[in-house]
Design a protein around this motif. Structure first.
Motif, PDB file in Angstrom:
ATOM      1  N   VAL A 180       0.808  -1.219   0.000  1.00 54.11           N
ATOM      2  CA  VAL A 180       0.000   0.000   0.000  1.00 54.11           C
ATOM      3  C   VAL A 180       0.844   1.273   0.000  1.00 54.11           C
ATOM      4  CG1 VAL A 180      -1.864  -1.161   1.216  1.00 54.11           C
ATOM      5  CG2 VAL A 180      -0.170   0.102   2.525  1.00 54.11           C
ATOM      6  N   LYS A 181       2.162   1.143   0.152  1.00 57.03           N
ATOM      7  CA  LYS A 181       2.955   2.363   0.327  1.00 57.03           C
ATOM      8  C   LYS A 181       2.937   3.261  -0.906  1.00 57.03           C
ATOM      9  CE  LYS A 181       7.648   1.472  -1.152  1.00 57.03           C
ATOM     10  NZ  LYS A 181       9.058   1.503  -0.787  1.00 57.03           N
ATOM     11  N   THR A 182       2.815   2.678  -2.101  1.00 53.86           N
ATOM     12  CA  THR A 182       2.759   3.513  -3.292  1.00 53.86           C
ATOM     13  C   THR A 182       1.485   4.338  -3.299  1.00 53.86           C
ATOM     14  OG1 THR A 182       4.028   1.869  -4.539  1.00 53.86           O
ATOM     15  CG2 THR A 182       2.784   3.497  -5.807  1.00 53.86           C
ATOM     16  N   ALA A 183       0.373   3.731  -2.878  1.00 48.76           N
ATOM     17  CA  ALA A 183      -0.914   4.422  -2.876  1.00 48.76           C
ATOM     18  C   ALA A 183      -0.906   5.580  -1.888  1.00 48.76           C
ATOM     19  CB  ALA A 183      -2.033   3.440  -2.550  1.00 48.76           C
ATOM     20  N   VAL A 184      -0.433   5.350  -0.686  1.00 46.81           N
ATOM     21  CA  VAL A 184      -0.485   6.413   0.313  1.00 46.81           C
ATOM     22  C   VAL A 184       0.684   7.388   0.162  1.00 46.81           C
ATOM     23  CG1 VAL A 184      -1.702   4.948   1.952  1.00 46.81           C
ATOM     24  CG2 VAL A 184       0.769   5.026   2.030  1.00 46.81           C
ATOM     25  N   ASN A 185       1.756   6.927  -0.481  1.00 40.14           N
ATOM     26  CA  ASN A 185       2.902   7.795  -0.769  1.00 40.14           C
ATOM     27  C   ASN A 185       3.471   8.450   0.487  1.00 40.14           C
ATOM     28  OD1 ASN A 185       4.724   8.773  -2.630  1.00 40.14           O
ATOM     29  ND2 ASN A 185       3.641  10.705  -2.907  1.00 40.14           N
ATOM     30  N   PHE A 186       3.316   7.760   1.624  1.00 41.10           N
ATOM     31  CA  PHE A 186       3.747   8.351   2.883  1.00 41.10           C
ATOM     32  C   PHE A 186       5.258   8.256   3.079  1.00 41.10           C
ATOM     33  CE2 PHE A 186       4.910   7.395   7.333  1.00 41.10           C
ATOM     34  CZ  PHE A 186       4.755   8.670   7.856  1.00 41.10           C
ATOM     35  N   ILE A 187       5.811   7.093   2.805  1.00 40.29           N
ATOM     36  CA  ILE A 187       7.219   6.872   3.098  1.00 40.29           C
ATOM     37  C   ILE A 187       8.109   7.845   2.324  1.00 40.29           C
ATOM     38  CG2 ILE A 187       9.134   5.236   2.849  1.00 40.29           C
ATOM     39  CD1 ILE A 187       7.207   3.004   3.563  1.00 40.29           C
ATOM     40  N   GLY A 188       7.818   8.016   1.022  1.00 41.91           N
ATOM     41  CA  GLY A 188       8.627   8.921   0.211  1.00 41.91           C
ATOM     42  C   GLY A 188       8.574  10.349   0.711  1.00 41.91           C
ATOM     43  N   GLU A 189       7.388  10.799   1.089  1.00 44.86           N
ATOM     44  CA  GLU A 189       7.251  12.164   1.582  1.00 44.86           C
ATOM     45  C   GLU A 189       7.961  12.329   2.913  1.00 44.86           C
ATOM     46  OE1 GLU A 189       6.027  14.842   0.057  1.00 44.86           O
ATOM     47  OE2 GLU A 189       5.907  13.489  -1.660  1.00 44.86           O
ATOM     48  N   PHE A 190       7.851  11.340   3.781  1.00 50.02           N
ATOM     49  CA  PHE A 190       8.527  11.381   5.070  1.00 50.02           C
ATOM     50  C   PHE A 190      10.033  11.515   4.867  1.00 50.02           C
ATOM     51  CE2 PHE A 190      10.833   9.166   8.428  1.00 50.02           C
ATOM     52  CZ  PHE A 190      10.328   9.748   9.577  1.00 50.02           C
ATOM     53  N   GLN A 191      10.569  10.714   3.960  1.00 46.53           N
ATOM     54  CA  GLN A 191      12.005  10.744   3.709  1.00 46.53           C
ATOM     55  C   GLN A 191      12.453  12.116   3.233  1.00 46.53           C
ATOM     56  OE1 GLN A 191      12.392   7.508   0.922  1.00 46.53           O
ATOM     57  NE2 GLN A 191      12.636   5.978   2.527  1.00 46.53           N
ATOM     58  N   LYS A 192      11.688  12.716   2.327  1.00 43.91           N
ATOM     59  CA  LYS A 192      12.061  14.032   1.804  1.00 43.91           C
ATOM     60  C   LYS A 192      12.057  15.095   2.891  1.00 43.91           C
ATOM     61  CE  LYS A 192      10.263  13.175  -2.867  1.00 43.91           C
ATOM     62  NZ  LYS A 192       9.188  13.548  -3.822  1.00 43.91           N
ATOM     63  N   VAL A 193      11.037  15.069   3.748  1.00 46.88           N
ATOM     64  CA  VAL A 193      10.924  16.076   4.807  1.00 46.88           C
ATOM     65  C   VAL A 193      12.054  15.924   5.822  1.00 46.88           C
ATOM     66  CG1 VAL A 193       9.503  16.866   6.729  1.00 46.88           C
ATOM     67  CG2 VAL A 193       8.443  16.343   4.537  1.00 46.88           C
TER      68      VAL A 193
END
Length: 281
Positions: A180-193
């Motif tokens: 599900v991580k691609t759908a919620v796109n949370f991990i990528g955004e967290f990493q960038k921040v």
């Protein structure tokens, strides 16, 4: 003070980074962590948050002997000369009231700047302050925590079945999250921040935990390192004496006979000059 390995089977590092152990949760793999600590020594061990799971302990007290064993193992290392720094996370946030304090040789800090052997400076923090759900909607965070417990319960059943069949450990909860991580796109955004926070602090990289997603990668010129967890993937970050960072996945069981234990699977040995995403390894 350098800790001298007592056995040729023990690997020695400059620094170890461990996070998200969640002692207090039935999902915590204390046996794996104890075994890891037996086979790895370091001059410094940084505990990058959520070592103790205060949220779950408030709901339902669960503290078997194995959790005491983990605690005693770390305190014993501190007595023998290992520097241990504890950076609290959201699940053990009660320790955030004690920055600068020492408990049994363990230092408490909100965040630190770690200078690696190669001169790179890393901002080290748990990372929950960049999780919008945790910061601004705690009730949603608690509901998510409950759902995570359910996934972990399923994981326990799968693990027991696979163990009886003689199959290696496989994490259902980690697999589900990956789907599900691609759908919620949370991990990528967290990493960038989090990487951007390192840049604001004048650091070359960041080492964090929180999202249970171990990786070593490069984000816009900032080295992003996540130490993962000890409820699903059983991972830690190790700094070699030349500054090289290694992501280690540990799949041994302390209670199993030695002849049945698989060799440590080192997912990734990364030279700091060649950033690699651990997921691609």
């Amino acid at each position: 003070m350098t800790v001298t390995p007592a056995s040729p089977d023990i690997r020695h590092f400059r620094t170890l980074f461990i996070s998200d152990v969640h002692l207090g949760s039935r999902a915590a793999k204390a046996g794996f962590l104890i075994d890891f600590l037996r086979h790895h020594e370091a001059e410094t061990i940084v505990l990058v948050g959520d070592i103790v799971d205060g949220w779950r302990l408030k709901r339902n007290w669960y503290w078997p002997q194995a959790f005491n064993d983990v605690t005693q193992k770390l305190l014993r290392k501190a007595r023998k000369g290992t520097r241990i720094i504890y950076i609290p996370g959201n699940h053990d946030e009660f320790l955030r009231d004690f920055p600068g304090m020492h408990f049994g040789g363990v230092e408490v800090a909100e965040r630190i700047i770690h200078e690696a052997a190669d001169g790179r400076r890393y901002l080290v923090l748990h990372g929950d302050e960049f999780d919008v759900v945790v910061r601004h909607a705690r009730i949603v965070a608690y509901l998510g925590d409950w759902a995570y417990d359910a996934a972990i319960a399923i994981n326990v059943v799968f693990a027991a079945i696979r163990r009886k069949l003689g199959l290696p450990y496989w994490s259902f909860s980690s697999w589900a999250k990956q789907q599900v991580k691609t759908a919620v796109n949370f991990i990528g955004e967290f990493q960038k921040v989090v990487a951007e926070e390192a840049r604001r602090n004048g650091a070359d990289g960041v080492i964090c935990g929180h999202i249970h997603h171990a990786v070593i990668t490069e984000i816009d010129g900032i080295r992003y390192i996540n130490s993962g967890d000890w409820v699903e993937s059983c991972t830690a970050i190790a700094e070699h004496h030349d500054g090289t960072m290694e992501l280690i996945t540990w799949q041994r069981m302390a209670s199993a006979p030695v002849e049945m234990l698989p060799v440590s699977r080192r997912e990734l040995a990364v030279d700091v000059r060649e950033p690699v995403d651990a997921e691609a390894a």
